[in-house]
Design a protein around this motif. Structure first.
Motif, mmCIF file in Angstrom:
data_model
loop_
_atom_site.group_PDB
_atom_site.id
_atom_site.type_symbol
_atom_site.label_atom_id
_atom_site.label_comp_id
_atom_site.label_asym_id
_atom_site.label_seq_id
_atom_site.Cartn_x
_atom_site.Cartn_y
_atom_site.Cartn_z
ATOM 1 N N GLU A 161 0.806 -1.206 0.000
ATOM 2 C CA GLU A 161 0.000 0.000 0.000
ATOM 3 C C GLU A 161 0.850 1.272 0.000
ATOM 4 O OE1 GLU A 161 -3.371 0.130 -0.189
ATOM 5 O OE2 GLU A 161 -3.262 -2.025 -0.498
ATOM 6 N N GLN A 162 2.136 1.186 0.358
ATOM 7 C CA GLN A 162 2.955 2.374 0.545
ATOM 8 C C GLN A 162 3.306 3.105 -0.746
ATOM 9 O OE1 GLN A 162 6.261 1.009 2.852
ATOM 10 N NE2 GLN A 162 5.178 1.244 4.777
ATOM 11 N N ASN A 163 3.160 2.484 -1.904
ATOM 12 C CA ASN A 163 3.520 3.125 -3.153
ATOM 13 C C ASN A 163 2.390 4.048 -3.596
ATOM 14 O OD1 ASN A 163 4.423 3.911 -5.616
ATOM 15 N ND2 ASN A 163 5.104 1.894 -6.244
ATOM 16 N N SER A 164 2.447 5.278 -3.112
ATOM 17 C CA SER A 164 1.383 6.244 -3.388
ATOM 18 C C SER A 164 1.396 6.742 -4.833
ATOM 19 C CB SER A 164 1.495 7.428 -2.431
ATOM 20 O OG SER A 164 2.718 8.107 -2.651
ATOM 21 N N LEU A 165 2.451 6.446 -5.579
ATOM 22 C CA LEU A 165 2.540 6.907 -6.958
ATOM 23 C C LEU A 165 1.877 5.940 -7.941
ATOM 24 C CD1 LEU A 165 6.244 8.138 -6.969
ATOM 25 C CD2 LEU A 165 4.168 9.477 -6.637
ATOM 26 N N LYS A 166 1.691 4.709 -7.514
ATOM 27 C CA LYS A 166 1.148 3.656 -8.374
ATOM 28 C C LYS A 166 -0.205 4.075 -8.948
ATOM 29 C CE LYS A 166 1.433 -1.242 -8.076
ATOM 30 N NZ LYS A 166 1.540 -2.378 -7.188
ATOM 31 N N GLY A 167 -0.326 3.962 -10.278
ATOM 32 C CA GLY A 167 -1.587 4.274 -10.949
ATOM 33 C C GLY A 167 -1.723 5.716 -11.406
ATOM 34 N N LYS A 168 -0.833 6.604 -10.956
ATOM 35 C CA LYS A 168 -0.917 8.007 -11.367
ATOM 36 C C LYS A 168 -0.491 8.143 -12.830
ATOM 37 C CE LYS A 168 -0.637 10.108 -6.884
ATOM 38 N NZ LYS A 168 -0.148 11.200 -6.085
ATOM 39 N N ILE A 169 -1.117 9.082 -13.515
ATOM 40 C CA ILE A 169 -0.839 9.313 -14.935
ATOM 41 C C ILE A 169 -0.299 10.730 -15.090
ATOM 42 C CG2 ILE A 169 -1.875 9.495 -17.227
ATOM 43 C CD1 ILE A 169 -3.908 7.362 -16.314
ATOM 44 N N TYR A 170 0.765 10.844 -15.887
ATOM 45 C CA TYR A 170 1.362 12.164 -16.104
ATOM 46 C C TYR A 170 1.914 12.272 -17.516
ATOM 47 C CZ TYR A 170 6.041 10.113 -15.669
ATOM 48 O OH TYR A 170 7.180 9.370 -15.864
ATOM 49 N N THR A 171 2.023 13.513 -17.976
ATOM 50 C CA THR A 171 2.717 13.809 -19.228
ATOM 51 C C THR A 171 4.058 14.440 -18.894
ATOM 52 O OG1 THR A 171 0.600 14.156 -20.318
ATOM 53 C CG2 THR A 171 2.544 15.003 -21.453
ATOM 54 N N GLU A 172 4.061 15.346 -17.934
ATOM 55 C CA GLU A 172 5.279 15.983 -17.423
ATOM 56 C C GLU A 172 5.414 15.624 -15.945
ATOM 57 O OE1 GLU A 172 7.445 17.705 -19.269
ATOM 58 O OE2 GLU A 172 6.192 17.481 -21.056
ATOM 59 N N ILE A 173 6.635 15.367 -15.504
ATOM 60 C CA ILE A 173 6.865 14.890 -14.134
ATOM 61 C C ILE A 173 6.397 15.883 -13.077
ATOM 62 C CG2 ILE A 173 9.241 15.721 -13.818
ATOM 63 C CD1 ILE A 173 7.764 12.318 -12.727
ATOM 64 N N ASN A 174 6.399 17.187 -13.394
ATOM 65 C CA ASN A 174 5.961 18.175 -12.407
ATOM 66 C C ASN A 174 4.451 18.110 -12.134
ATOM 67 O OD1 ASN A 174 4.975 19.333 -14.712
ATOM 68 N ND2 ASN A 174 6.223 21.183 -14.588
ATOM 69 N N GLU A 175 3.729 17.257 -12.868
ATOM 70 C CA GLU A 175 2.305 17.030 -12.608
ATOM 71 C C GLU A 175 2.102 16.116 -11.394
ATOM 72 O OE1 GLU A 175 0.606 15.470 -16.217
ATOM 73 O OE2 GLU A 175 1.436 17.103 -17.392
ATOM 74 N N ILE A 196 1.914 11.601 -25.470
ATOM 75 C CA ILE A 196 1.947 10.301 -24.814
ATOM 76 C C ILE A 196 1.972 10.543 -23.312
ATOM 77 C CG2 ILE A 196 3.298 8.203 -24.434
ATOM 78 C CD1 ILE A 196 4.348 8.497 -27.284
ATOM 79 N N SER A 197 1.064 9.902 -22.608
ATOM 80 C CA SER A 197 1.040 9.984 -21.152
ATOM 81 C C SER A 197 1.713 8.748 -20.587
ATOM 82 C CB SER A 197 -0.403 10.066 -20.647
ATOM 83 O OG SER A 197 -1.013 11.244 -21.102
ATOM 84 N N ASN A 198 2.094 8.852 -19.338
ATOM 85 C CA ASN A 198 2.768 7.750 -18.656
ATOM 86 C C ASN A 198 1.949 7.344 -17.445
ATOM 87 O OD1 ASN A 198 5.385 7.965 -20.196
ATOM 88 N ND2 ASN A 198 5.240 10.011 -19.340
ATOM 89 N N ILE A 222 11.032 4.676 -12.239
ATOM 90 C CA ILE A 222 9.610 4.442 -12.448
ATOM 91 C C ILE A 222 9.409 3.491 -13.618
ATOM 92 C CG2 ILE A 222 7.404 5.518 -13.046
ATOM 93 C CD1 ILE A 222 8.451 8.122 -11.827
ATOM 94 N N LEU A 223 8.712 2.394 -13.347
ATOM 95 C CA LEU A 223 8.232 1.518 -14.420
ATOM 96 C C LEU A 223 6.900 2.108 -14.854
ATOM 97 C CD1 LEU A 223 8.137 -1.042 -16.183
ATOM 98 C CD2 LEU A 223 7.165 -2.255 -14.205
ATOM 99 N N GLU A 224 6.807 2.426 -16.139
ATOM 100 C CA GLU A 224 5.614 3.103 -16.612
ATOM 101 C C GLU A 224 5.098 2.487 -17.904
ATOM 102 O OE1 GLU A 224 7.363 6.960 -16.511
ATOM 103 O OE2 GLU A 224 8.451 6.674 -18.367
ATOM 104 N N GLU A 225 3.807 2.601 -18.059
ATOM 105 C CA GLU A 225 3.155 2.172 -19.293
ATOM 106 C C GLU A 225 2.886 3.419 -20.122
ATOM 107 O OE1 GLU A 225 -0.882 -0.133 -20.817
ATOM 108 O OE2 GLU A 225 -0.529 0.140 -18.678
ATOM 109 N N LYS A 226 3.212 3.348 -21.401
ATOM 110 C CA LYS A 226 2.976 4.478 -22.300
ATOM 111 C C LYS A 226 1.538 4.417 -22.799
ATOM 112 C CE LYS A 226 7.196 5.717 -21.923
ATOM 113 N NZ LYS A 226 7.539 6.890 -21.165
ATOM 114 N N ILE A 227 0.829 5.518 -22.646
ATOM 115 C CA ILE A 227 -0.563 5.584 -23.062
ATOM 116 C C ILE A 227 -0.663 6.611 -24.187
ATOM 117 C CG2 ILE A 227 -2.919 6.115 -22.341
ATOM 118 C CD1 ILE A 227 -2.017 5.418 -19.462
ATOM 119 N N ARG A 228 -1.059 6.147 -25.334
ATOM 120 C CA ARG A 228 -1.195 7.031 -26.488
ATOM 121 C C ARG A 228 -2.640 7.525 -26.556
ATOM 122 N NH1 ARG A 228 3.588 5.964 -28.706
ATOM 123 N NH2 ARG A 228 4.377 3.860 -28.669
#
Length: 173
Positions: free
Chosen positions: A24-38, A91-93, A79-85
Protein backbone atom coordinates in the motif's frame (compact mmCIF):
# COMPACT_ATOMS: atom_id res chain seq x y z
CA UNK A 1 4.67 -27.86 21.44
CA UNK A 2 1.33 -26.04 21.50
CA UNK A 3 3.16 -22.83 22.46
CA UNK A 4 5.55 -23.23 19.51
CA UNK A 5 2.70 -23.69 17.02
CA UNK A 6 0.91 -20.64 18.44
CA UNK A 7 4.07 -18.52 18.15
CA UNK A 8 4.68 -19.75 14.60
CA UNK A 9 1.09 -18.91 13.60
CA UNK A 10 1.42 -15.46 15.19
CA UNK A 11 4.73 -14.80 13.37
CA UNK A 12 3.23 -15.79 10.01
CA UNK A 13 0.22 -13.55 10.67
CA UNK A 14 2.44 -10.55 11.53
CA UNK A 15 4.66 -11.14 8.48
CA UNK A 16 1.62 -11.38 6.18
CA UNK A 17 0.22 -8.12 7.50
CA UNK A 18 3.59 -6.42 7.02
CA UNK A 19 3.66 -7.37 3.32
CA UNK A 20 0.20 -5.92 2.75
CA UNK A 21 1.21 -2.60 4.31
CA UNK A 22 4.32 -2.45 2.14
CA UNK A 23 2.18 -2.98 -0.95
CA UNK A 24 0.00 0.00 0.00
CA UNK A 25 2.95 2.37 0.54
CA UNK A 26 3.52 3.13 -3.15
CA UNK A 27 1.38 6.24 -3.39
CA UNK A 28 2.54 6.91 -6.96
CA UNK A 29 1.15 3.66 -8.37
CA UNK A 30 -1.59 4.27 -10.95
CA UNK A 31 -0.92 8.01 -11.37
CA UNK A 32 -0.84 9.31 -14.93
CA UNK A 33 1.36 12.16 -16.10
CA UNK A 34 2.72 13.81 -19.23
CA UNK A 35 5.28 15.98 -17.42
CA UNK A 36 6.87 14.89 -14.13
CA UNK A 37 5.96 18.17 -12.41
CA UNK A 38 2.31 17.03 -12.61
CA UNK A 39 3.10 14.54 -9.80
CA UNK A 40 3.41 16.60 -6.55
CA UNK A 41 5.68 14.02 -4.86
CA UNK A 42 8.18 14.29 -7.76
CA UNK A 43 7.82 17.99 -8.56
CA UNK A 44 11.39 18.91 -7.56
CA UNK A 45 13.04 15.85 -9.08
CA UNK A 46 15.22 16.25 -12.16
CA UNK A 47 14.70 13.96 -15.15
CA UNK A 48 17.90 12.03 -15.95
CA UNK A 49 17.17 9.14 -18.28
CA UNK A 50 14.53 7.00 -19.91
CA UNK A 51 14.73 3.64 -21.64
CA UNK A 52 12.11 1.59 -23.39
CA UNK A 53 11.50 -2.09 -22.63
CA UNK A 54 11.20 -4.65 -25.39
CA UNK A 55 7.74 -5.94 -24.47
CA UNK A 56 7.89 -9.63 -23.58
CA UNK A 57 11.34 -9.76 -25.14
CA UNK A 58 10.05 -8.89 -28.60
CA UNK A 59 11.65 -6.00 -30.43
CA UNK A 60 9.00 -3.67 -31.75
CA UNK A 61 8.54 -0.10 -32.86
CA UNK A 62 5.38 -0.02 -30.70
CA UNK A 63 7.05 0.21 -27.29
CA UNK A 64 4.50 0.02 -24.49
CA UNK A 65 6.64 0.11 -21.33
CA UNK A 66 9.58 2.18 -20.18
CA UNK A 67 11.71 3.02 -17.18
CA UNK A 68 12.37 6.63 -16.25
CA UNK A 69 15.04 7.84 -13.83
CA UNK A 70 14.70 11.01 -11.75
CA UNK A 71 17.15 12.54 -9.25
CA UNK A 72 17.05 14.86 -6.23
CA UNK A 73 19.68 15.32 -3.49
CA UNK A 74 21.30 11.89 -3.60
CA UNK A 75 18.02 10.02 -4.24
CA UNK A 76 17.10 8.33 -7.49
CA UNK A 77 13.52 7.37 -8.26
CA UNK A 78 13.07 4.77 -10.97
CA UNK A 79 9.61 4.44 -12.45
CA UNK A 80 8.23 1.52 -14.42
CA UNK A 81 5.61 3.10 -16.61
CA UNK A 82 3.16 2.17 -19.29
CA UNK A 83 2.98 4.48 -22.30
CA UNK A 84 -0.56 5.58 -23.06
CA UNK A 85 -1.19 7.03 -26.49
CA UNK A 86 -4.11 9.46 -26.63
CA UNK A 87 -6.01 10.94 -29.54
CA UNK A 88 -3.45 13.70 -29.85
CA UNK A 89 0.23 12.98 -30.43
CA UNK A 90 0.94 13.38 -26.71
CA UNK A 91 1.95 10.30 -24.81
CA UNK A 92 1.04 9.98 -21.15
CA UNK A 93 2.77 7.75 -18.66
CA UNK A 94 0.95 5.54 -16.16
CA UNK A 95 3.08 4.69 -13.13
CA UNK A 96 3.04 0.94 -12.54
CA UNK A 97 5.74 0.69 -9.86
CA UNK A 98 8.69 2.60 -8.43
CA UNK A 99 11.89 2.02 -6.53
CA UNK A 100 14.10 4.51 -4.76
CA UNK A 101 17.86 4.15 -4.75
CA UNK A 102 19.92 6.34 -2.46
CA UNK A 103 23.47 6.60 -1.19
CA UNK A 104 25.22 5.35 -4.31
CA UNK A 105 28.96 5.13 -3.81
CA UNK A 106 31.28 7.17 -5.99
CA UNK A 107 32.14 4.14 -8.15
CA UNK A 108 28.51 2.99 -8.65
CA UNK A 109 26.12 3.82 -11.47
CA UNK A 110 22.57 2.85 -12.39
CA UNK A 111 22.14 0.87 -15.58
CA UNK A 112 18.70 0.94 -17.23
CA UNK A 113 17.66 -1.60 -19.85
CA UNK A 114 21.23 -2.27 -21.06
CA UNK A 115 21.96 -5.50 -19.18
CA UNK A 116 22.27 -9.11 -20.20
CA UNK A 117 21.63 -12.37 -18.40
CA UNK A 118 24.04 -15.12 -19.46
CA UNK A 119 24.92 -13.14 -22.60
CA UNK A 120 21.29 -12.57 -23.67
CA UNK A 121 20.00 -8.98 -23.74
CA UNK A 122 17.24 -8.31 -21.22
CA UNK A 123 15.82 -4.79 -21.31
CA UNK A 124 13.77 -5.42 -18.15
CA UNK A 125 16.90 -5.43 -15.94
CA UNK A 126 17.79 -2.43 -13.77
CA UNK A 127 21.12 -2.66 -11.97
CA UNK A 128 23.46 -0.79 -9.67
CA UNK A 129 26.91 -1.51 -11.10
CA UNK A 130 30.47 -0.73 -9.97
CA UNK A 131 32.13 1.37 -12.69
CA UNK A 132 35.46 2.62 -11.29
CA UNK A 133 38.39 2.41 -13.76
CA UNK A 134 36.74 -0.17 -15.98
CA UNK A 135 37.82 -0.54 -19.61
CA UNK A 136 35.61 -3.55 -20.36
CA UNK A 137 32.72 -3.43 -22.83
CA UNK A 138 30.44 -4.97 -20.19
CA UNK A 139 30.40 -4.27 -16.45
CA UNK A 140 29.93 -7.38 -14.33
CA UNK A 141 30.34 -6.12 -10.76
CA UNK A 142 26.62 -5.96 -10.02
CA UNK A 143 25.78 -4.58 -6.56
CA UNK A 144 21.99 -4.98 -6.79
CA UNK A 145 19.52 -5.69 -9.58
CA UNK A 146 15.79 -5.67 -10.23
CA UNK A 147 13.51 -6.90 -12.98
CA UNK A 148 10.98 -4.40 -14.30
CA UNK A 149 8.37 -7.02 -15.11
CA UNK A 150 6.23 -5.68 -17.95
CA UNK A 151 3.78 -8.60 -17.62
CA UNK A 152 2.68 -7.86 -14.05
CA UNK A 153 3.75 -4.19 -13.78
CA UNK A 154 6.08 -4.74 -10.81
CA UNK A 155 9.75 -4.03 -10.12
CA UNK A 156 11.07 -7.16 -8.42
CA UNK A 157 14.48 -7.60 -6.73
CA UNK A 158 16.76 -10.19 -8.33
CA UNK A 159 18.43 -12.38 -5.73
CA UNK A 160 20.81 -14.31 -7.99
CA UNK A 161 23.14 -11.81 -9.68
CA UNK A 162 25.25 -14.50 -11.37
CA UNK A 163 25.40 -14.09 -15.14
CA UNK A 164 24.23 -10.45 -15.14
CA UNK A 165 26.37 -7.85 -16.86
CA UNK A 166 25.56 -4.41 -18.26
CA UNK A 167 26.85 -2.30 -21.14
CA UNK A 168 29.66 0.03 -20.13
CA UNK A 169 28.39 3.24 -21.70
CA UNK A 170 31.86 4.78 -21.29
CA UNK A 171 33.59 1.98 -23.20
CA UNK A 172 35.81 3.27 -25.97
CA UNK A 173 35.53 6.94 -25.00
Amino acid sequence: MKKTITLLFFAIFIFSCKNEVKEEQNSLKGKIYTEINEIPELKNFEFQAESMIDYEGKKSNQYKFGISQFFKKGKYVLILEEKIRGKSKDISNKILDTIMISNLKEDEIISLCTCRVNGINNSEIIAVVKDKNNDAEYLNKIVKAWKANSKNGRIIPIDNLNGIDCVNESYGL
